[in-house]
Scaffold this motif. Structure first.
Motif, PDB file in Angstrom:
ATOM      1  N   ASP A  82     -38.274   9.925   2.724  1.00 56.57           N
ATOM      2  CA  ASP A  82     -37.194   9.373   1.916  1.00 56.57           C
ATOM      3  C   ASP A  82     -36.708   8.045   2.497  1.00 56.57           C
ATOM      4  O   ASP A  82     -36.203   7.190   1.769  1.00 56.57           O
ATOM      5  CB  ASP A  82     -36.012  10.354   1.857  1.00 56.57           C
ATOM      6  N   LEU A  83     -36.878   7.906   3.817  1.00 62.52           N
ATOM      7  CA  LEU A  83     -36.369   6.741   4.539  1.00 62.52           C
ATOM      8  C   LEU A  83     -37.428   6.232   5.503  1.00 62.52           C
ATOM      9  O   LEU A  83     -37.954   7.007   6.308  1.00 62.52           O
ATOM     10  CB  LEU A  83     -35.104   7.122   5.316  1.00 62.52           C
ATOM     11  N   LEU A  84     -37.754   4.939   5.401  1.00 61.16           N
ATOM     12  CA  LEU A  84     -38.638   4.313   6.378  1.00 61.16           C
ATOM     13  C   LEU A  84     -37.785   3.400   7.238  1.00 61.16           C
ATOM     14  O   LEU A  84     -37.216   2.432   6.741  1.00 61.16           O
ATOM     15  CB  LEU A  84     -39.758   3.529   5.699  1.00 61.16           C
ATOM     16  N   VAL A  85     -37.688   3.722   8.517  1.00 56.76           N
ATOM     17  CA  VAL A  85     -36.866   2.951   9.452  1.00 56.76           C
ATOM     18  C   VAL A  85     -37.764   1.938  10.146  1.00 56.76           C
ATOM     19  O   VAL A  85     -38.710   2.309  10.852  1.00 56.76           O
ATOM     20  CB  VAL A  85     -36.192   3.864  10.489  1.00 56.76           C
ATOM     21  N   ALA A  86     -37.485   0.650   9.931  1.00 58.15           N
ATOM     22  CA  ALA A  86     -38.296  -0.421  10.508  1.00 58.15           C
ATOM     23  C   ALA A  86     -37.483  -1.162  11.553  1.00 58.15           C
ATOM     24  O   ALA A  86     -36.373  -1.613  11.291  1.00 58.15           O
ATOM     25  CB  ALA A  86     -38.749  -1.399   9.421  1.00 58.15           C
ATOM     26  N   GLY A  87     -38.042  -1.277  12.748  1.00 54.44           N
ATOM     27  CA  GLY A  87     -37.386  -1.982  13.833  1.00 54.44           C
ATOM     28  C   GLY A  87     -38.168  -3.219  14.224  1.00 54.44           C
ATOM     29  O   GLY A  87     -39.381  -3.153  14.449  1.00 54.44           O
ATOM     30  N   GLY A  88     -37.477  -4.354  14.301  1.00 55.16           N
ATOM     31  CA  GLY A  88     -38.132  -5.602  14.681  1.00 55.16           C
ATOM     32  C   GLY A  88     -37.328  -6.787  14.189  1.00 55.16           C
ATOM     33  O   GLY A  88     -36.136  -6.664  13.889  1.00 55.16           O
ATOM     34  N   GLY A  89     -37.988  -7.935  14.109  1.00 51.53           N
ATOM     35  CA  GLY A  89     -37.340  -9.149  13.649  1.00 51.53           C
ATOM     36  C   GLY A  89     -37.527  -9.354  12.155  1.00 51.53           C
ATOM     37  O   GLY A  89     -37.981  -8.459  11.435  1.00 51.53           O
ATOM     38  N   ASP A  90     -37.197 -10.559  11.693  1.00 50.33           N
ATOM     39  CA  ASP A  90     -37.250 -10.831  10.260  1.00 50.33           C
ATOM     40  C   ASP A  90     -38.659 -10.703   9.691  1.00 50.33           C
ATOM     41  O   ASP A  90     -38.831 -10.278   8.543  1.00 50.33           O
ATOM     42  CB  ASP A  90     -36.697 -12.232   9.978  1.00 50.33           C
ATOM     43  N   GLY A  91     -39.669 -11.053  10.468  1.00 48.85           N
ATOM     44  CA  GLY A  91     -41.034 -10.906   9.985  1.00 48.85           C
ATOM     45  C   GLY A  91     -41.398  -9.454   9.756  1.00 48.85           C
ATOM     46  O   GLY A  91     -42.033  -9.106   8.752  1.00 48.85           O
ATOM     47  N   THR A  92     -41.000  -8.586  10.668  1.00 53.24           N
ATOM     48  CA  THR A  92     -41.258  -7.153  10.524  1.00 53.24           C
ATOM     49  C   THR A  92     -40.530  -6.593   9.317  1.00 53.24           C
ATOM     50  O   THR A  92     -41.104  -5.857   8.500  1.00 53.24           O
ATOM     51  CB  THR A  92     -40.803  -6.402  11.788  1.00 53.24           C
ATOM     52  N   ILE A  93     -39.243  -6.937   9.189  1.00 53.43           N
ATOM     53  CA  ILE A  93     -38.449  -6.435   8.076  1.00 53.43           C
ATOM     54  C   ILE A  93     -38.996  -6.943   6.747  1.00 53.43           C
ATOM     55  O   ILE A  93     -39.055  -6.206   5.752  1.00 53.43           O
ATOM     56  CB  ILE A  93     -36.972  -6.849   8.240  1.00 53.43           C
TER      57      ILE A  93
END
Length: 307
Positions: free
Chosen positions: A69-80
């Motif tokens: 239901d939720l994908l948690v992405a950690g990183g900078g603007d390129g990752t997001i």
């Protein structure tokens, strides 16, 4: 597709999530284990967890295949931005852990670069829809830059970014600026043509650039792209306008010069210029830039406007 309220309720009740952290980002490597532990402590069932050193898109595809239901992405603007592009028009919400250098998109939606506050948003926040920009055929969350910024993104050393953070960009820019020639930029939108000489032009979907507000009224859910040059033909004008933007963006509005707020535009330059999309090199001009309204679902802090 579930409604935003249904998806919010499912996230709060089921806590089914996947964690993807770009371990090459400034703080990603050291904070992956901490983020994992905090999510588990908050009651999330992690269907998968990825500390990515390379091939981010494959890890994101694997994460999406888990059907969370939720994908948690950690990183900078390129990752997001990469995660946002891959989640466009899916029945999965994007959760943000802003672990990069400037964290522009996270700031746009009210998430400060604090792991505690970001995890609290995943626990207590709500799903909203935000716009994506589309540069050519490449969706993006925050901005497109043509000119000097693209040269900086291509040339800024990764090791320097890890050590000194966002200061790596102006340091690299100063080194490149001595030999950078201004561009003759043409922006066509809504039957109007604007031409200017500049070393740098941006087209923003979000409300922040370089960690600072672009204007007081620009955000990622307003159905608008904001095109603007930074300074004129001289290097002094570029430096002066860069400083002005950083210091006064929170007091300016989209109705002021030199901002052009539109839903779609065509960007041309007198010679092919490198383009960066959310900090990642992405081809050259000329380029069509448009909006994909309400294309992305994200987990935002309580009370975040949702149009």
């Amino acid at each position: 597709m579930r409604t935003k309220q249904q998806l919010t309720e499912d996230i709060r009740r089921e806590r089914r999530a996947v964690l993807v952290v770009n371990a090459r980002s400034r703080r990603g490597r050291q904070l992956y284990a901490d983020a994992h532990a905090r999510l588990v402590a908050a009651g999330f069932e992690l269907l998968g967890a990825y500390a990515v050193e390379r091939d981010l898109e494959k890890s994101l595809a694997d994460a999406i295949a888990q059907e969370p239901d939720l994908l948690v992405a950690g990183g900078g603007d390129g990752t997001i931005s990469t995660a946002g592009r891959m989640l466009a028009h899916r029945d999965i919400a994007l959760g943000l852990l802003p672990l990069g250098t400037t964290n522009n998109f996270a700031r746009t939606v009210g998430i400060q670069p604090s792991l505690d506050k970001a995890v609290a948003t995943l626990v207590d926040g709500a799903v909203i829809d935000v716009d994506l920009g589309v540069a050519g055929d490449m969706p993006f969350t925050n901005h497109v830059g043509a000119g000097l910024s693209a040269e900086v993104m291509i040339n800024a050393p990764s090791r320097l970014k890890r050590v000194i953070g966002r200061l790596a960009y102006p340091i690299t820019a100063l080194g490149l600026l001595t030999r950078h020639r201004p561009l003759r930029v043409t922006v066509r939108a809504d039957g109007v043509e604007q031409v200017f000489l500049t070393h740098q032009v941006y087209v923003a979907n979000g409300g922040f650039h370089a960690g600072r507000p672009i204007t007081a009224d620009a955000h990622a859910d307003d159905r608008l792209l904001v095109a603007y040059p930074v300074g004129g033909a001289t290097r002094r004008e570029l430096l002066r306008e860069t400083a002005r933007n950083a210091l006064t963006g929170h007091r300016r509005t989209l109705h002021e010069r030199p901002f052009l707020a539109v839903g779609e535009l065509w960007l041309e330059t007198d010679r092919p210029a490198h383009v960066e999309v959310d900090g990642e090199p992405c081809g050259r001009t000329p380029l069509r830039i448009a909006l994909d309204a309400n294309a992305l679902r994200i987990m935002a802090p309580p009370g975040t406007p949702d149009h």
